[in-house]
Design a protein around this motif. Structure first.
Motif, PDB file in Angstrom:
ATOM      1  N   PHE A  10       0.826  -1.210   0.000  1.00  0.00           N
ATOM      2  CA  PHE A  10       0.000   0.000   0.000  1.00  0.00           C
ATOM      3  C   PHE A  10       0.862   1.263   0.000  1.00  0.00           C
ATOM      4  O   PHE A  10       1.717   1.457   0.866  1.00  0.00           O
ATOM      5  N   ASP A  11       0.642   2.114  -0.999  1.00  0.00           N
ATOM      6  CA  ASP A  11       1.314   3.413  -1.096  1.00  0.00           C
ATOM      7  C   ASP A  11       0.394   4.348  -1.873  1.00  0.00           C
ATOM      8  O   ASP A  11       0.447   4.407  -3.104  1.00  0.00           O
ATOM      9  N   ASP A  12      -0.469   5.070  -1.157  1.00  0.00           N
ATOM     10  CA  ASP A  12      -1.468   5.894  -1.838  1.00  0.00           C
ATOM     11  C   ASP A  12      -0.900   7.208  -2.362  1.00  0.00           C
ATOM     12  O   ASP A  12      -1.600   7.957  -3.023  1.00  0.00           O
ATOM     13  N   ARG A  13       0.360   7.497  -2.097  1.00  0.00           N
ATOM     14  CA  ARG A  13       0.980   8.681  -2.696  1.00  0.00           C
ATOM     15  C   ARG A  13       1.425   8.396  -4.126  1.00  0.00           C
ATOM     16  O   ARG A  13       1.431   9.286  -4.974  1.00  0.00           O
ATOM     17  N   LEU A  14       1.796   7.160  -4.376  1.00  0.00           N
ATOM     18  CA  LEU A  14       2.292   6.760  -5.686  1.00  0.00           C
ATOM     19  C   LEU A  14       1.224   6.106  -6.546  1.00  0.00           C
ATOM     20  O   LEU A  14       1.186   6.300  -7.763  1.00  0.00           O
ATOM     21  N   TYR A  15       0.336   5.337  -5.912  1.00  0.00           N
ATOM     22  CA  TYR A  15      -0.599   4.494  -6.654  1.00  0.00           C
ATOM     23  C   TYR A  15      -2.061   4.794  -6.330  1.00  0.00           C
ATOM     24  O   TYR A  15      -2.388   5.169  -5.200  1.00  0.00           O
ATOM     25  N   MET A  16      -2.912   4.573  -7.347  1.00  0.00           N
ATOM     26  CA  MET A  16      -4.335   4.361  -7.117  1.00  0.00           C
ATOM     27  C   MET A  16      -4.498   2.873  -6.829  1.00  0.00           C
ATOM     28  O   MET A  16      -4.052   2.036  -7.614  1.00  0.00           O
ATOM     29  N   LEU A  17      -5.108   2.547  -5.714  1.00  0.00           N
ATOM     30  CA  LEU A  17      -5.299   1.157  -5.347  1.00  0.00           C
ATOM     31  C   LEU A  17      -6.699   0.733  -5.777  1.00  0.00           C
ATOM     32  O   LEU A  17      -7.688   1.341  -5.384  1.00  0.00           O
ATOM     33  N   ILE A  18      -6.760  -0.311  -6.601  1.00  0.00           N
ATOM     34  CA  ILE A  18      -8.032  -0.819  -7.114  1.00  0.00           C
ATOM     35  C   ILE A  18      -8.253  -2.199  -6.527  1.00  0.00           C
ATOM     36  O   ILE A  18      -7.511  -3.139  -6.815  1.00  0.00           O
ATOM     37  N   SER A  19      -9.268  -2.322  -5.660  1.00  0.00           N
ATOM     38  CA  SER A  19      -9.533  -3.581  -4.976  1.00  0.00           C
ATOM     39  C   SER A  19     -11.014  -3.901  -5.055  1.00  0.00           C
ATOM     40  O   SER A  19     -11.859  -3.079  -4.704  1.00  0.00           O
ATOM     41  N   GLU A  20     -11.334  -5.121  -5.520  1.00  0.00           N
ATOM     42  CA  GLU A  20     -12.725  -5.574  -5.657  1.00  0.00           C
ATOM     43  C   GLU A  20     -13.543  -4.605  -6.505  1.00  0.00           C
ATOM     44  O   GLU A  20     -14.722  -4.368  -6.241  1.00  0.00           O
ATOM     45  N   THR A  21     -12.901  -4.033  -7.525  1.00  0.00           N
ATOM     46  CA  THR A  21     -13.596  -3.146  -8.456  1.00  0.00           C
ATOM     47  C   THR A  21     -14.118  -3.966  -9.626  1.00  0.00           C
ATOM     48  O   THR A  21     -13.407  -4.807 -10.173  1.00  0.00           O
ATOM     49  N   GLU A  22     -15.362  -3.713 -10.025  1.00  0.00           N
ATOM     50  CA  GLU A  22     -15.960  -4.475 -11.121  1.00  0.00           C
ATOM     51  C   GLU A  22     -15.215  -4.190 -12.410  1.00  0.00           C
ATOM     52  O   GLU A  22     -14.957  -3.042 -12.761  1.00  0.00           O
ATOM     53  N   MET A  23     -14.891  -5.258 -13.128  1.00  0.00           N
ATOM     54  CA  MET A  23     -14.124  -5.128 -14.356  1.00  0.00           C
ATOM     55  C   MET A  23     -14.403  -6.325 -15.239  1.00  0.00           C
ATOM     56  O   MET A  23     -14.130  -7.465 -14.849  1.00  0.00           O
ATOM     57  N   ASP A  24     -14.981  -6.104 -16.411  1.00  0.00           N
ATOM     58  CA  ASP A  24     -15.236  -7.174 -17.372  1.00  0.00           C
ATOM     59  C   ASP A  24     -15.995  -8.335 -16.732  1.00  0.00           C
ATOM     60  O   ASP A  24     -15.590  -9.486 -16.782  1.00  0.00           O
ATOM     61  N   HIS A  25     -17.133  -8.005 -16.102  1.00  0.00           N
ATOM     62  CA  HIS A  25     -18.039  -8.996 -15.503  1.00  0.00           C
ATOM     63  C   HIS A  25     -17.377  -9.789 -14.371  1.00  0.00           C
ATOM     64  O   HIS A  25     -17.697 -10.956 -14.139  1.00  0.00           O
ATOM     65  N   GLY A  26     -16.441  -9.167 -13.675  1.00  0.00           N
ATOM     66  CA  GLY A  26     -15.810  -9.783 -12.522  1.00  0.00           C
ATOM     67  C   GLY A  26     -15.264  -8.690 -11.621  1.00  0.00           C
ATOM     68  O   GLY A  26     -15.557  -7.511 -11.815  1.00  0.00           O
ATOM     69  N   TYR A  27     -14.471  -9.098 -10.639  1.00  0.00           N
ATOM     70  CA  TYR A  27     -13.953  -8.139  -9.665  1.00  0.00           C
ATOM     71  C   TYR A  27     -12.445  -8.320  -9.526  1.00  0.00           C
ATOM     72  O   TYR A  27     -11.969  -9.400  -9.182  1.00  0.00           O
ATOM     73  N   VAL A  28     -11.705  -7.245  -9.802  1.00  0.00           N
ATOM     74  CA  VAL A  28     -10.254  -7.267  -9.677  1.00  0.00           C
ATOM     75  C   VAL A  28      -9.881  -7.448  -8.210  1.00  0.00           C
ATOM     76  O   VAL A  28     -10.383  -6.734  -7.345  1.00  0.00           O
ATOM     77  N   ASP A  29      -8.999  -8.392  -7.927  1.00  0.00           N
ATOM     78  CA  ASP A  29      -8.589  -8.611  -6.537  1.00  0.00           C
ATOM     79  C   ASP A  29      -7.757  -7.440  -6.024  1.00  0.00           C
ATOM     80  O   ASP A  29      -8.072  -6.834  -4.992  1.00  0.00           O
ATOM     81  N   LEU A  30      -6.679  -7.110  -6.720  1.00  0.00           N
ATOM     82  CA  LEU A  30      -5.825  -6.016  -6.260  1.00  0.00           C
ATOM     83  C   LEU A  30      -4.997  -5.492  -7.426  1.00  0.00           C
ATOM     84  O   LEU A  30      -4.290  -6.257  -8.084  1.00  0.00           O
ATOM     85  N   SER A  31      -5.099  -4.196  -7.668  1.00  0.00           N
ATOM     86  CA  SER A  31      -4.275  -3.550  -8.684  1.00  0.00           C
ATOM     87  C   SER A  31      -3.712  -2.264  -8.122  1.00  0.00           C
ATOM     88  O   SER A  31      -4.370  -1.569  -7.342  1.00  0.00           O
ATOM     89  N   LEU A  32      -2.493  -1.948  -8.534  1.00  0.00           N
ATOM     90  CA  LEU A  32      -1.857  -0.692  -8.175  1.00  0.00           C
ATOM     91  C   LEU A  32      -1.499   0.031  -9.467  1.00  0.00           C
ATOM     92  O   LEU A  32      -0.620  -0.429 -10.219  1.00  0.00           O
ATOM     93  N   ILE A  33      -2.200   1.127  -9.727  1.00  0.00           N
ATOM     94  CA  ILE A  33      -2.028   1.895 -10.952  1.00  0.00           C
ATOM     95  C   ILE A  33      -1.405   3.241 -10.590  1.00  0.00           C
ATOM     96  O   ILE A  33      -1.952   3.970  -9.753  1.00  0.00           O
ATOM     97  N   ARG A  34      -0.276   3.561 -11.210  1.00  0.00           N
ATOM     98  CA  ARG A  34       0.397   4.814 -10.886  1.00  0.00           C
ATOM     99  C   ARG A  34      -0.523   6.006 -11.139  1.00  0.00           C
ATOM    100  O   ARG A  34      -1.233   6.054 -12.149  1.00  0.00           O
ATOM    101  N   ARG A  35      -0.459   6.952 -10.234  1.00  0.00           N
ATOM    102  CA  ARG A  35      -1.229   8.181 -10.381  1.00  0.00           C
ATOM    103  C   ARG A  35      -0.702   8.977 -11.565  1.00  0.00           C
ATOM    104  O   ARG A  35       0.476   8.867 -11.937  1.00  0.00           O
ATOM    105  N   LEU A  36      -1.566   9.800 -12.159  1.00  0.00           N
ATOM    106  CA  LEU A  36      -1.188  10.542 -13.356  1.00  0.00           C
ATOM    107  C   LEU A  36       0.038  11.411 -13.129  1.00  0.00           C
ATOM    108  O   LEU A  36       0.894  11.534 -14.009  1.00  0.00           O
ATOM    109  N   ASP A  37       0.138  12.009 -11.937  1.00  0.00           N
ATOM    110  CA  ASP A  37       1.278  12.884 -11.667  1.00  0.00           C
ATOM    111  C   ASP A  37       2.505  12.118 -11.206  1.00  0.00           C
ATOM    112  O   ASP A  37       3.507  12.716 -10.807  1.00  0.00           O
ATOM    113  N   ARG A  38       2.453  10.778 -11.239  1.00  0.00           N
ATOM    114  CA  ARG A  38       3.595   9.954 -10.845  1.00  0.00           C
ATOM    115  C   ARG A  38       4.041   9.019 -11.969  1.00  0.00           C
ATOM    116  O   ARG A  38       4.874   8.148 -11.758  1.00  0.00           O
TER     117      ARG A  38
END
Length: 241
Positions: A127-155
């Motif tokens: 977990f690092d919310d300064r660097l990443y958007m944390l995506i957990s149990e978000t609906e995606m393509d008829h399912g739920y992503v377990d855990l994703s870390l996507i860099r923030r636009l300014d990072r």
């Protein structure tokens, strides 16, 4: 997080005597305001999520305080985290989970353990919310992503990778091995067990499907995908896809 339904009783006797399984604990977190209800599945199960970054940070930070028991562990975690962010190699992180996190948990935790326990270990370490958007149990393509870390636009110019992890869990009774026997095996030996192999394949298929949808949504060109399987509260088997 998906549970059949919210628990409704939280008196002193209920909290003392109720089975402390995932639905009960998730319901308790919901009524304390840590989780929020975000919808229902096709089978009318309740979907709970951490409502915002503030609550998410407090929740994860509390777990971070409880799990790494020693000062040495607390100082190692940031370096382990950065190594994963830079290289995508989970090996040192997995070794830390197996050596330092899992031994904290007692045998009675086996009764209610599932992939959530493994996911929480990775969540608290990465977990690092300064660097990443944390995506957990978000609906995606008829399912739920377990855990994703996507860099923030300014990072996005920083030398860090975008990551997606799909988790599964195999209990010791499913492979008819003791904890000691599991600890004695290499990761390749565990990955070759039929049940573990099947769960790795399922996690890999989900990771690829969700990865395509996530890459399209956020315009990602090199999202790193992982299939991760907890074997009891002893070992973690993983594959980079």
């Amino acid at each position: 997080m998906i549970i059949p339904q919210l628990a409704r009783r939280f008196g002193v006797a209920d909290v003392r005597n109720a089975v402390k399984d995932q639905p009960f604990m998730a319901s308790l977190l919901y009524y304390f305001g840590i989780l929020t209800q975000t919808g229902r599945t096709d089978f009318l199960e309740t979907i709970l999520n951490i409502p915002n970054l503030v609550a998410r940070s407090l929740y994860v930070e509390r777990l971070q305080e409880r799990w790494p028991a020693t000062y040495e562990d607390k100082t190692r975690v940031p370096e382990l985290r950065k190594q994963v962010f830079r290289t995508g190699d989970l090996t040192p992180l997995v070794a830390f989970i197996e050596d330092r996190y899992f031994p904290i948990l007692s045998n009675r935790d086996y009764r209610w353990t599932n992939e959530l326990m493994v996911k929480l270990a990775f969540l608290t370490l990465l977990f690092d919310d300064r660097l990443y958007m944390l995506i957990s149990e978000t609906e995606m393509d008829h399912g739920y992503v377990d855990l994703s870390l996507i860099r923030r636009l300014d990072r996005r110019t920083l030398p860090a990778l975008d990551l997606l992890l799909e988790f599964k869990y195999v209990g010791l009774q499913q492979i008819t091995l003791t904890g000691e026997q599991v600890r004695a095996k290499t990761m390749d030996e565990l990955a070759s067990l039929s049940v573990v192999k099947r769960e790795l394949q399922t996690a890999a298929e989900q990771a690829r499907r969700y990865g395509r949808a996530l890459s399209e949504r956020y315009g990602l060109s090199d999202l790193r995908l992982y299939a991760v399987v907890g074997v009891g509260l002893e070992r973690v088997v993983w594959q980079a896809l």
